[in-house]
Write an enzyme that holds these catalytic residues in place. Structure first.
Site, mmCIF file in Angstrom:
data_model
loop_
_atom_site.group_PDB
_atom_site.id
_atom_site.type_symbol
_atom_site.label_atom_id
_atom_site.label_comp_id
_atom_site.label_asym_id
_atom_site.label_seq_id
_atom_site.Cartn_x
_atom_site.Cartn_y
_atom_site.Cartn_z
ATOM 1 N N ASP A 311 0.916 -1.403 0.112
ATOM 2 C CA ASP A 311 0.142 -0.460 0.163
ATOM 3 C C ASP A 311 0.848 1.348 0.018
ATOM 4 O O ASP A 311 2.495 0.854 0.458
ATOM 5 C CB ASP A 311 -0.845 -0.251 1.216
ATOM 6 C CG ASP A 311 -2.548 1.063 1.351
ATOM 7 O OD1 ASP A 311 -2.346 1.054 0.042
ATOM 8 O OD2 ASP A 311 -2.146 1.797 2.199
ATOM 9 N N THR A 313 0.615 4.323 0.834
ATOM 10 C CA THR A 313 0.512 5.910 1.703
ATOM 11 C C THR A 313 0.857 4.896 2.667
ATOM 12 O O THR A 313 0.336 3.667 3.664
ATOM 13 C CB THR A 313 -0.911 6.118 2.489
ATOM 14 O OG1 THR A 313 -1.789 6.596 0.394
ATOM 15 C CG2 THR A 313 -1.298 7.035 3.404
ATOM 16 N N ASP A 551 -1.753 -0.784 6.730
ATOM 17 C CA ASP A 551 -1.677 0.008 7.603
ATOM 18 C C ASP A 551 -2.982 0.748 8.453
ATOM 19 O O ASP A 551 -3.707 1.014 9.125
ATOM 20 C CB ASP A 551 -0.663 0.929 8.353
ATOM 21 C CG ASP A 551 -0.776 2.175 7.142
ATOM 22 O OD1 ASP A 551 -1.777 1.783 6.274
ATOM 23 O OD2 ASP A 551 -0.495 3.539 7.534
#
Length: 795
Positions: A311, A313, A551
């Site tokens: 991912d 970010t 996250d």
């Protein structure tokens, strides 16, 4: 799907109305036992560790044989019993060390729900929650107990991990909340109605969070091998017992000693120990690097990974952002737009990274009031609010992805594309005419301004991506952001294929077609949470072993389905709960350490398994040849204890813990047995040939001792060559290890009291040199077969 929006009342209920329990009420519930006392453990208990290491099938076999030797004597033939005690003690000590490391890390990484007590929100441990506690919820929070919604502000909860229902459920006050579900959008609070083992997901959570040593190809492969060994041992041992009692009928004690000597080396007792020790030391090493391994097989699993999905970010970029520029559209008034953005930021009680950057850049004005809100959702890609301005005029605003809010072909999109191509993140502020809870709220929006955000690249991300490229692990960047923007960020970090980003809205839904597109591309933008999950499944359908990092709450489903889920320590509680590995230091750069540790464990255990199983094969073959030939078994237990210690036990321990960067390969059992079977067969046949030759050469009193010594010399030299092959490629310490083991045997042969202790004495020169010649011929055969097997049966 339920309505994604919730309209807040103009006069919201003050927090004091739901101020939670008082300290006295909490104490009363604790006294009654109404506490959330489900044990959250990351590791096995001390009792379980001792039991698992002591009460094994092979320890039972060895224990019985040791007791038999204690009866018939002498004690030096029972040395194998002390080796088992030492091995078991090492296993227990190492796993207790791993337990200590894991438990301390688990405390650091444990989620702490926010509970209202005496009107004050307080973060407490999950186990301290009591019945009727008021627990606050925000995006990414996991519901740790069952309860009933008390307050809701656009509260959407995903219950898919419990019910299988993919769509988030909009919750209103009075609705039930199940433990194990998690918040995807909005916020609120709920009252705990069931705690401890009464909670819906308590048993599931307890099992899922438990430190495990199962469900790995390595351990299941070893179990399969041990099952085959047991089947071979039983009939061979029975035949050996009968034959030795018949051959040595005048000396039943000697028959029993020779029988025990034939059975003991069939047991690859150290193999299970070394696997546990290698895993345990891996956990300790990773613990020092702030990596919490929630399940042991995750170390092995990540070493087998050939595709890692990242991912953007929080993985390639740091969590924070900065507003770089505000671009006005349609001659909007900058002062007015700034005030709207400030009010929008204030409207969300739990802002994400983008909104936090906007709040920092545009402080809220006291003249603006939010009357209705639509929290951000990663599925929608936008948030919204209804605002009352200073002049009491009401307006509705949306803030989100321009390519989602604007119609295709809109003039503003060209400007957005240019900004995305520079790796910048762009949000559109647009006025809306429809109610926020209208499914068509995005129709006919009025573009007002573009908010340009700059993301902070992780300084170590480029090196980590290069590491994966060197290790032939394909990196796929999967993000909810604009594909061009994600591609620009990945391109700055040197990711191959970043120049051809793919908009996931154009990906085919059919699994095979999606898998083909995923194999071709490297960067994917505008991915929905459900698509992330589908992508993991599509890659797995092509035979890939997939790791997923993330996250955010939008990563939970994909993390759960991936072969290995890796969560950042600062990530949402839900992502940490489903991940097998948590990077407590939030550094994506820790992943190569985990991969390297897994490769070290798998590669080294494969090496030492070949050593152990070669011994098992030649032991079974020797026993069968002895039974068929009706001759005394060529060895006493002390001889094989000496050989096992010098050619397997000590070197295997060092080899199992050595550095190893070899890529993990599948088919563990096949790869081990393809070498162990021919090597064991050559060793067994050559040793038995030397033994028969010695029986022809020697005669009279003490002949059996001389024959045994010649056979022991032959088997030692062949076993040393097997060790020399296994130790490749050579380094200075591996050469030193092999030479040290050879020196140990020489010391036994030349030291009188050790000769007596181990009943080893070479008689004459003809037979010892003949034994050396047979061993050399067998070693040449080993070398040729080893190379032929490598070509004929590649792993």
């Amino acid at each position: 799907m339920s309505d994604p929006a919730h309209t807040a009342v103009e006069e919201p209920v003050p927090p004091a109305a739901h101020s939670g329990l008082t300290a006295r009420e909490v104490a009363e519930r604790v006294a009654r036992g109404d506490v959330n006392d489900v044990p959250v453990r990351s590791s096995r208990s001390m009792t379980e560790i001792v039991r698992a290491n002591v009460f094994t099938r092979f320890n039972a076999i060895i224990g019985v044989l040791f007791c038999i030797i204690l009866v018939v004597g002498p004690i030096q033939d029972g040395l194998f019993g002390f080796v088992i005690v030492a091995n078991t003690a090492i296993g227990i000590i190492q796993e207790l060390r791993a337990k200590k490391t894991l438990d301390s890390l688990a405390v650091i990484g444990e989620a702490k729900p926010t509970v209202r007590r005496d009107g004050v929100p307080t973060a407490i441990a999950t186990g301290e929650i009591v019945l009727d506690d008021v627990i606050e919820l925000g995006p990414g929070d996991k519901c740790v107990v069952d309860g009933e919604v008390l307050e809701a502000d656009g509260l959407e909860i995903d219950e898919s991990l419990l019910t299988g229902e993919a769509d988030p459920v909009l919750k209103q006050p009075g609705d039930p909340v199940m433990s194990g579900s998690f918040v995807v959008a909005g916020g609120g609070a709920f009252t705990a109605t069931k705690v401890g083992r009464e909670a819906y997901a308590a048993q599931l959570a307890e099992e899922a969070s438990r430190f495990t040593l199962v469900h790995s190809e390595l351990r299941s492969g070893i179990s399969q091998i041990l099952k085959y060994v047991t089947w071979m041992m039983v009939p061979t041992a029975i035949g050996l017992i009968i034959s030795q009692l018949v051959v040595e009928k005048d000396d039943w004690k000697e028959a029993v000693r020779r029988m025990v000597a034939g059975i003991v080396p069939m047991v690859p007792e150290g193999l299970v120990l070394l696997t546990s020790v290698a895993f345990a030391i891996g956990v300790i090493r990773l613990g020092r690097k702030q990596c919490l391994v929630q399940e042991l097989p995750a170390i092995e699993g990540l070493a087998r990974v050939d595709v890692v999905c990242l991912d953007k970010t929080g993985t390639l970029t740091e969590g924070g952002m900065d507003v770089k520029e505000l671009r006005l559209l349609d001659s909007a008034d900058e002062s007015y737009v700034r005030q709207v953005l400030g009010a929008l930021g204030e409207s969300d009680p739990r802002p994400n990274a983008s909104l936090q950057a906007i709040i920092a850049a545009y402080p809220d004005s006291a003249d603006w009031r939010c009357t209705e809100s639509l929290p951000f959702s990663s599925a929608r890609k936008y948030s919204g609010a209804a605002l009352n301005g200073p002049d009491a005029e009401s307006s509705r605003w949306l803030l989100g992805a321009p390519d989602v809010l604007l119609a295709e072909g809109d003039a503003a999109l060209a400007e957005v594309e240019d900004l995305n191509a520079q790796g910048l993140r762009v949000l559109l502020l647009a006025g809306a005419d429809r109610e926020l809870d209208d499914p068509r709220v995005t129709d006919g929006v009025r573009p007002t301004a573009l908010v340009v955000l700059e993301q902070r690249l992780r300084s170590d991300a480029g090196d980590t991506l290069r590491y994966f490229a060197e290790q032939n692990v394909a990196a796929k960047v999967i993000s909810g952001d604009n594909a061009v923007s994600v591609g620009a960020v990945a391109g700055k970090l040197g990711l191959p294929g970043a120049d051809a980003p793919v908009d996931s809205r154009r990906l085919p839904a059919e699994r095979d077609a999606m898998a083909e597109a995923l194999d071709r591309g490297a960067v994917f933008g505008r991915v929905t949470p459900q698509q992330k999950r589908d992508m993991v499944g599509a890659l797995q359908s092509r035979g890939h072993t997939v790791a997923m990092t993330g996250d955010g709450v939008n990563d939970v489903l994909a993390l759960k389905d991936a072969d290995i889920g890796v969560s950042m320590g600062s990530g949402s509680e839900a992502t940490r709960a489903v991940a097998q590995i948590v990077l407590l230091n939030n550094s994506f750069a820790s992943l190569p350490s985990v991969v390297a540790e897994g490769r070290r464990v798998i590669g080294n255990i494969t090496r030492v398994a070949t050593l152990f199983l070669t011994k098992t094969v030649y032991s079974v073959l020797l026993a069968v040849l002895v039974v068929c030939s009706q001759v005394p078994y060529p060895f006493l237990p002390r001889h094989l204890t000496l050989l096992s210690t010098l050619t397997i036990g000590v070197p295997a321990f060092f080899l199992a813990l050595a550095p190893n960067k070899e890529r993990a390969r599948p088919h563990f059992v096949r790869r081990v047995m393809r070498y162990a079977v021919p090597a064991g067969a050559i060793a067994g046949l050559a040793t038995f040939a030397a033994y028969l030759l010695a029986r022809q050469h020697y005669g009279g009193t003490g002949a059996l001792a001389a024959e045994t010594s010649a056979a022991t010399l032959t088997l030692f030299l062949i076993s040393m060559w097997v060790l020399a092959i296994i130790a490749r490629p050579y380094t200075w310490w591996r050469i030193a290890l092999v030479l040290a083991m050879a020196l140990g045997f020489v010391i036994v042969l030349v030291t009188p009291w050790l000769q007596h202790f181990f009943a080893l004495k070479l008689v004459g020169t003809t037979m010892p040199w003949a034994a050396v010649g047979i061993a050399v011929a067998a070693s040449v055969a080993l070398e040729l077969v080893w190379r032929w097997v490598g070509r004929r049966f590649p792993a």
